[in-house]
Every structure is written in C-alpha cells, then in structure tokens.
Scaffold this motif. Structure first.
Motif, mmCIF file in Angstrom:
data_model
loop_
_atom_site.group_PDB
_atom_site.id
_atom_site.type_symbol
_atom_site.label_atom_id
_atom_site.label_comp_id
_atom_site.label_asym_id
_atom_site.label_seq_id
_atom_site.Cartn_x
_atom_site.Cartn_y
_atom_site.Cartn_z
ATOM 1 N N LYS A 1 0.836 -1.204 0.000
ATOM 2 C CA LYS A 1 0.000 0.000 0.000
ATOM 3 C C LYS A 1 0.869 1.252 0.000
ATOM 4 N N ARG A 2 2.061 1.164 0.578
ATOM 5 C CA ARG A 2 2.823 2.366 0.851
ATOM 6 C C ARG A 2 3.966 2.624 -0.128
ATOM 7 N N ASN B 1 2.925 7.945 10.871
ATOM 8 C CA ASN B 1 1.582 7.511 11.227
ATOM 9 C C ASN B 1 1.385 7.681 12.729
ATOM 10 N N VAL C 1 -4.401 -3.233 8.318
ATOM 11 C CA VAL C 1 -4.557 -2.395 7.128
ATOM 12 C C VAL C 1 -5.791 -1.505 7.265
ATOM 13 N N ALA C 2 -6.890 -2.097 7.723
ATOM 14 C CA ALA C 2 -8.119 -1.325 7.914
ATOM 15 C C ALA C 2 -7.929 -0.261 8.986
ATOM 16 N N GLN D 1 -5.107 1.243 9.802
ATOM 17 C CA GLN D 1 -4.285 2.332 9.270
ATOM 18 C C GLN D 1 -5.077 3.189 8.293
ATOM 19 N N GLU D 2 -5.915 2.570 7.488
ATOM 20 C CA GLU D 2 -6.733 3.334 6.548
ATOM 21 C C GLU D 2 -7.693 4.262 7.287
ATOM 22 N N ASP E 1 -5.654 7.123 8.566
ATOM 23 C CA ASP E 1 -5.270 8.005 7.459
ATOM 24 C C ASP E 1 -6.431 8.896 7.028
ATOM 25 N N ARG E 2 -7.651 8.353 7.063
ATOM 26 C CA ARG E 2 -8.811 9.171 6.703
ATOM 27 C C ARG E 2 -8.975 10.327 7.676
#
Length: 353
Positions: A7-8, A22, A189-190, A192-193, A196-197
């Motif tokens: 993803k990164r 993060n 992953v969820a 971190q997403e 990020d939002r």
C-alpha cells in the motif's frame, strides 16, 4: 501497528509521494502536507505515505515531520533532531514541519497567488506576515513553546482570568485524532486506513484556515497598504504634528500597515486617531478610531475624552461642542459623527484635552 508495504511503496507512474509519520497526528504535518499538495504544482495529486518505516520513507519524494533529517536539497523536513534549531528569518521561534515547508515553499505559494516574482517586495511582505500571524503559532505549539514566559508571569503574579478552552489551531487538528477508547479495526490495514482518513480530514481542516488567510493577506491586507500609506503621507494636512490620519475613500485594514510605516519614518511622530467613512458612499457617516498602543491591545495611545464616553447624538453634541456627533464608545476607543468635518473636529478637540 504492522505496515502494509504494498500500500505504501511509491508507484512507478510518476506520482510523487509525501511521507509523514503515522499514529497520533498534529497540526504541523497536517498543514505541511496541505501546503504542498494544494499550492505547489510538483505535488499536485501527490500520494500520502504515513509510516515510520525508514525504508518506505526513503522511497518518498518528500518527507515531513519524521525521519530525523532536515535536508532541503533532498526534500527532508523534520525538526525533531537534538541539534535542530532553525527559525524563520528574524523570528525567535524554532520551526516545526509546517514552518520548514512554509519557509522553503511559502514564497512560491504567495508569488503564484499574486502573479509576481518570488523576490518582489509584495511577496516578501505577505510571506513574513503570514508566518507571524498564522504559521508561527503552530511552530510554537508543536515545539512546546509558550506565548508568554512562565517565569515572568509567575514573578508578576499574573494568572488567567478564565479558560480559553484550549481552542487553538493545534487543538482544532488534535481533536480529530481518535479518542483513547474508540474501537479500532482488528485488521492492521483497515486500522491504518481509518487513521489516514482522519489525517486527511485534519489536513483539509487546517488547510482551509491557511487558504482563508492566504486569500485575506493577498487580496485584502496587501492592497490596504496603499490606502494606509496615502493616509499616512497626508497626515500633516489635518494636524501639524501628524497625529490625525484620514482614509478618504473607505476603511481598510490599517493597524499593521500604520505601525510599519511609523517604523520606517519614525521622525514623523505617532498617529493617535484614524478617521474613515463607515461606507464608501458620499453621504456616509464617519468614524474616529484611536490607535492602540499595540495591534492586539485594548489600550489606546490617546483615548477619546472621558467626559464624552457613553454619550450619543444631541447630548454628545452639547458635551463635546461638535455638531453631528453620533456616539463615543464607553471605553473611549472609537466614536462617530455624521460628517467628515464633524469627525475631524472631534479629533482635533480630543487632541487638546
């Protein structure tokens, strides 16, 4: 929290990646990202990489607020190094990532908005003003620098009279972080997403405030300088000592410019009263406003006479001896008259009292 490398990793299609850390986010990197993405063409459509993995950060075109490096030639803008002590020119506050990005890219941002060369006087004026009025507070907040010297306040026995609620630019962003007891997705992953939002929202939020200030200082504040300069240059028409200045056509933001002009020409003395029409129409009423001892001070260099304060209309006419009086504020910092001639007469009388 585990990183999702797929993803990164920076894409191969030419999209620029901006890296930052993060976890808990702050106003400085949120604004730094906004300034780059929104106002610098190189970063238009840039991908955001939020990580502390040094290998992933190495793949980013630009890194802010993480990585332990301040190397502008390599687009590395961190300020957490033990040896870091960089300040904005002629300002005392150590920079954060917002200040670093603004120091290096701010002139370009403003020059594009004004359609002028980066080294023009107008660009320099706005560049310095926006730092002092907006960016510096974020630098101080992120570096733990108080606006007032704590020891000096304690020695003077000064304490706050009330709480300001902690409502600062930094707090506006900080409150967009998740609460300690908010549910977190089990999938890294969820999770971190979701984080990020929140950061993207924070970057837009602080960016909106930056953009409003950018619009104000380029479209309103800077054009006002000419209006104030004209009033300042003609001040001796109304008082031989130059204590009365008149904005003839309409009011404009004047305090910053007046103080700057007085510093540039200190031999002319200090202006005590600024006169201006309430509206840019022929029959407008006029205001007489006292110049504060400092921009944000409620103390005037010479308040309007105490005997006038709190009175209005005909009653004030009789007390002040000037016809057409409208009001004088109870604190004496401002008053009004129906005509320019009346406002000027009030100012001249106030000088004598």
């Amino acid at each position: 929290m585990a990183e999702n490398a797929a993803k990164r990793v920076k894409t191969d299609n030419g999209v620029v990646a901006i890296g930052t850390h993060n976890g808990h986010f702050h106003a400085d990197e949120a604004l730094a990202v906004h300034m780059l993405r929104t106002h610098v063409p190189t970063y238009s459509g840039a991908k955001l990489v939020r990580t502390r993995d040094s290998k992933l950060l190495d793949e980013c075109h630009t890194v802010v607020d993480v990585g332990g490096e301040y190397e502008p030639a390599r687009n590395r803008f961190d300020h957490h190094q033990r040896t870091f002590g960089t300040c904005f020119p002629e300002r005392p506050t150590k920079l954060s990532s917002a200040g670093l990005v603004y120091m290096h890219f701010g002139r370009e941002i403003i020059a594009r908005r004004l359609a002028q060369p980066e080294d023009s006087e107008q660009v320099g004026l706005v560049w310095r003003k926006m730092y002092a009025s907006f960016i510096e507070a974020l630098d101080a907040h992120d570096n733990g620098i108080d606006a007032y010297d704590a020891a000096g306040l304690a020695a003077a026995g000064l304490q706050k009279k009330f709480s300001d609620g902690g409502f600062t630019l930094g707090a506006v962003v900080g409150r967009l972080n998740p609460n300690w007891n908010d549910p977190v997705p089990e999938d890294p992953v969820a999770a971190q997403e979701a984080e990020d939002r929140r950061f993207e929202l924070a970057s837009r939020r602080i960016g909106e405030q930056f953009d409003r200030d950018l619009d104000y200082y380029t479209q309103a504040w800077l054009p006002a300088r000419e209006v104030v300069a004209d009033a300042f240059a003609a001040r001796q028409e109304y008082d031989s000592q130059g204590r009365i200045a008149v904005m003839k056509r309409q009011s404009a933001p004047w305090k910053d410019h007046l103080y700057n002009l007085e510093e540039e020409l200190p031999e002319g003395g200090k202006v005590l009263y600024m006169l201006y029409p309430e509206k840019p129409v022929p029959d407008a009423k006029w205001r007489i406003q006292c110049v504060p001892v400092a921009k944000d001070s409620f103390q005037s260099r010479k308040p309007l006479p105490e005997a006038w304060r709190g009175f209005r209309d005909e009653e004030l006419d009789g007390i002040a001896g000037v016809s057409g009086s409208v009001f004088v504020h109870a604190s004496g910092f401002i008053g009004g008259n129906k005509t320019f001639e009346g406002a000027l007469a009030m100012a001249k009388k106030a000088l004598e009292i």
